[in-house]
Enzyme design. Structure first.
Site, PDB file in Angstrom:
ATOM      1  N   ARG A 170       1.782  -3.784   2.140  1.00 27.50           N
ATOM      2  CA  ARG A 170       1.736  -2.308   2.102  1.00 27.50           C
ATOM      3  C   ARG A 170       2.057  -1.806   0.707  1.00 27.50           C
ATOM      4  O   ARG A 170       1.410  -0.880   0.196  1.00 27.50           O
ATOM      5  CB  ARG A 170       2.728  -1.724   3.123  1.00 27.50           C
ATOM      6  CG  ARG A 170       2.249  -1.852   4.564  1.00 27.50           C
ATOM      7  CD  ARG A 170       3.370  -1.513   5.545  1.00 27.50           C
ATOM      8  NE  ARG A 170       3.858  -0.160   5.373  1.00 27.50           N
ATOM      9  CZ  ARG A 170       5.086   0.257   5.733  1.00 27.50           C
ATOM     10  NH1 ARG A 170       5.936  -0.596   6.277  1.00 27.50           N
ATOM     11  NH2 ARG A 170       5.438   1.492   5.546  1.00 27.50           N
ATOM     12  N   LYS A 189      13.582  -4.780  12.221  1.00 29.31           N
ATOM     13  CA  LYS A 189      14.730  -5.439  11.601  1.00 29.31           C
ATOM     14  C   LYS A 189      16.036  -5.106  12.324  1.00 29.31           C
ATOM     15  O   LYS A 189      16.883  -5.973  12.524  1.00 29.31           O
ATOM     16  CB  LYS A 189      14.824  -5.040  10.123  1.00 29.31           C
ATOM     17  CG  LYS A 189      13.747  -5.717   9.274  1.00 29.31           C
ATOM     18  CD  LYS A 189      13.827  -5.320   7.816  1.00 29.31           C
ATOM     19  CE  LYS A 189      13.361  -3.884   7.623  1.00 29.31           C
ATOM     20  NZ  LYS A 189      13.133  -3.538   6.205  1.00 29.31           N
TER      21      LYS A 189
END
Lengths: 435, 435
Positions: A170, A189
């Site tokens: 990205r 995460k």
């Protein structure tokens, strides 16, 4: 089941939704190098334009979360609550917050990041304590949590590898600013930390990634919904990041300010957010209602219990507790420059973004991942929004080691303050909450 | 000058325009393998969403055009005019058109493609003439044009290599349907033919890539504008592709139909378009006005001059002129199946897309580039829109060699016709023109 990645890209491009199994297939095939970068980047750009539905985002996040190991914390006796900030300038909240919460009987397995761009990072700040290491192996988490109630560590290779790869792609393809992609990156995460509850600090304003309350609200709602579908209680608080938090912006100086908070002193805004967040986390852990939780958090500071946890945490992670006891032992810059007010009036702007950029130029932050930071340099902000000042009063004290870097920082700082004649409107620090 | 590709992707993503030099830099860096596929594919997807301005598209096309060799045709004594069709079903127009125009003193350096998906390709059709080769080296173009006035060849490796690479990437990343990208792909190849004028046949309808008159008009205008900025006169004609052109859909049978046109016979729609296009090309060459040009084109057929050019062209390109003289020598399928009308009425739909899909299933076209085609198989359409038919009348005759492929084709064909009770509205074949 096997899908055609080109067909899936076309579906997303044309505004359609991807089936949950197709979403899982994409993440697992990409992670296994069976979908090339050039196809995923085209899909990511289509997502930037067309977004993702919750029914796509849940399996996307879940597949990322399961792309590697997940923390195994079932042996921890206490409830587990995490915290994440979307990042800002002068945001040292985690440092006093984690010991306060842990001293109240809630375990906090905190995995943080490093500073990048105009925002600082908790790991960099902690490492300004001599000897402090944030490289804690996931297998040691449970033991440290049982002993101390908190771990403050960095990312490891084994947790959520898909996020690391997708984020790097990205970053290289202009596909970072997408609320669903940001949400899934954060939540994959945090959910890999095996939490019972999660507090999200979603920052809004010039120094935040979300510049508007609308975008921040959408991001907050999206992350709360991902948590809900995963069975994890999530509270998101929207907080102001139009000006830096507290007075200190840097690394060592932010540790000093964090220790002040643990001693019941320090800037009001940092104290307010820290206590509020601590209370929210105790509520998320199911320990009490908001009023009682607030009282417990305040008491954890006043009794010295929170500072005691921070000292033990520092020692356990290799740091020198003497530095925490006496923050004058932290790294210090050799030079100081004071930027003063060019006119008298009321401060109407003290721009977090410009100050963040200035901190990178000073050497307190990173423009690129591979840059090194100087823990000793930083700013002490003397004038914030609403303050009445006289011409010649200090706006900011710059602690520096390199004349050129100080000059470069000053260029950005000179654009950070606005001094008006009218009393300035001081907005609220806490802008809203989403559960 | 050096640019940051990530910055350029972000600019395009956010709706900005890229500077012309940046556009040229992108194409040259990508062609030189200094921009990876994953960055270009993200940019292409951003272009699918945000388009390109004419000021971006002109240098984009020009840089592609100059990514390899360009035909060197300054030695050709005649004016040079090209033709391109955006592709359809039963579109054999180029085959009679090129000899007609060449016999009127205009050179046509024709580089065509192969069939892919539901559309057929001129090269495949020509290769059903025994011995005919379309692999003509660019260095032989000028000599053949001076001798015969026409070349009908395939793409080579050396002309516009950037288009080949970018098209392959677009095909794999869902970034094909973008009017600026389609325009630049077509125009870079045609402008590399070193033309004085170019006629574009922009097809509209179910069997075309542009399904609506609005999209086709935008595509036509975009390509005409690219031509103008390059200093090449371009005329675009929008033509109907809701039903196949003519009666023959396949390869050998389309050559037979094309030869019929050159003999002054054949289906009216094919004749009408061929003469109109020939006249437009003579006008583009500056030879005469539309009325005189039309008369010259008609005369080229009636005098046999055009057929003579096609015979010479066939011989020059290794083909057997006896096959052109007697088209019964073309490859023939062993079996025939006739699909008949299930009811009486008036044909209101004879769907080009379904018939195109059926031709791929029959083996007359390709689903993938690597598929082989059978030149002998194909359809002869017996009922077109507006025709009054009785139950049991033939709709289409299927010439086939493989029973299973015929069955698969029939599945698509069975959805191609609609028979109503009212007289059907037969739309015009030529829908508009743009210069």
């Amino acid at each position: 089941m096997t899908y055609s990645i080109v067909e899936l890209i076309r579906t997303k491009r044309d505004g359609g939704s991807l089936p949950p199994d197709a979403v899982r297939w994409i993440i697992s095939e990409y992670t296994a190098d069976r979908i090339p970068d050039y196809q995923l980047s085209a899909l990511l750009m289509a997502i930037v334009f067309n977004g993702m539905t919750q029914d796509e985002l849940d399996p996307w996040t879940d597949a990322m979360l399961h792309s590697g190991e997940v923390l195994e914390l079932s042996d921890v006796a206490m409830p587990l609550v995490g915290k994440h900030s979307t990042g800002g300038v002068g945001d040292k909240i985690s440092i006093p917050l984690v010991p306060i919460v842990a001293s109240c009987g809630v375990a906090v397995p905190m995995i943080s990041g490093r500073g990048l761009g105009h925002t600082g990072g908790t790991l960099d700040k902690l490492e300004s304590i001599r000897g402090f290491t944030t490289a804690i192996h996931p297998s040691e988490f449970a033991a440290q949590l049982n002993d101390i109630g908190a771990v403050m560590a960095g990312q490891t290779e084994t947790l959520v590898p898909a996020d690391r790869r997708i984020y790097a792609l990205r970053d290289a393809t202009g596909t970072v600013p997408s609320i669903p992609l940001i949400s899934s990156s954060i939540m994959s995460k945090k959910l890999a930390e095996d939490l019972d509850g999660l507090l999200l600090d979603v920052k809004v304003g010039s120094g935040a990634f979300m510049k508007t309350i609308e975008d921040a609200t959408t991001l907050a709602k999206t992350m709360v919904a991902i948590g809900a579908s995963h069975g994890t209680s999530v509270t998101a608080i929207l907080t102001d990041m139009s000006q830096p938090l507290g007075r200190a912006v840097g690394n060592a100086n932010e540790i000093a300010e964090a220790v002040e908070i643990l001693r019941g002193r320090g800037p009001e805004d940092v104290r307010e957010l820290t206590i509020r967040f601590a209370a929210e986390m105790l509520v998320l852990a199911g320990l009490s209602d908001m009023d009682a939780a607030t009282a417990r958090a305040v008491d954890a500071v006043e009794s010295g219990a929170a500072l005691e946890v921070f000292l033990r945490l520092t020692e356990r992670q290799g740091g020198d507790p003497a530095v925490v006891e006496d923050t004058s032992l932290l790294p210090k810059a050799t030079e100081e420059h004071v930027l003063v007010a060019p006119r008298s009036g009321v401060v109407s702007r003290c721009d977090a973004y410009q100050i963040g950029i200035a901190s990178v130029r000073l050497g307190a932050g990173r423009a690129k991942k591979e840059n090194h930071i100087d823990p000793a340099v930083g700013f002490l902000i003397e004038a914030k929004i609403g303050d009445e000042i006289e011409r010649g009063d200090p706006l900011v004290r710059i602690a520096y080691n390199d004349e050129q870097k100080c000059s470069a920082a000053l260029e950005a700082l000179s654009q950070a303050w606005e001094i008006g004649e009218e009393p300035a409107r001081v907005g609220p620090l806490i802008l809203g909450g989403i559960q």
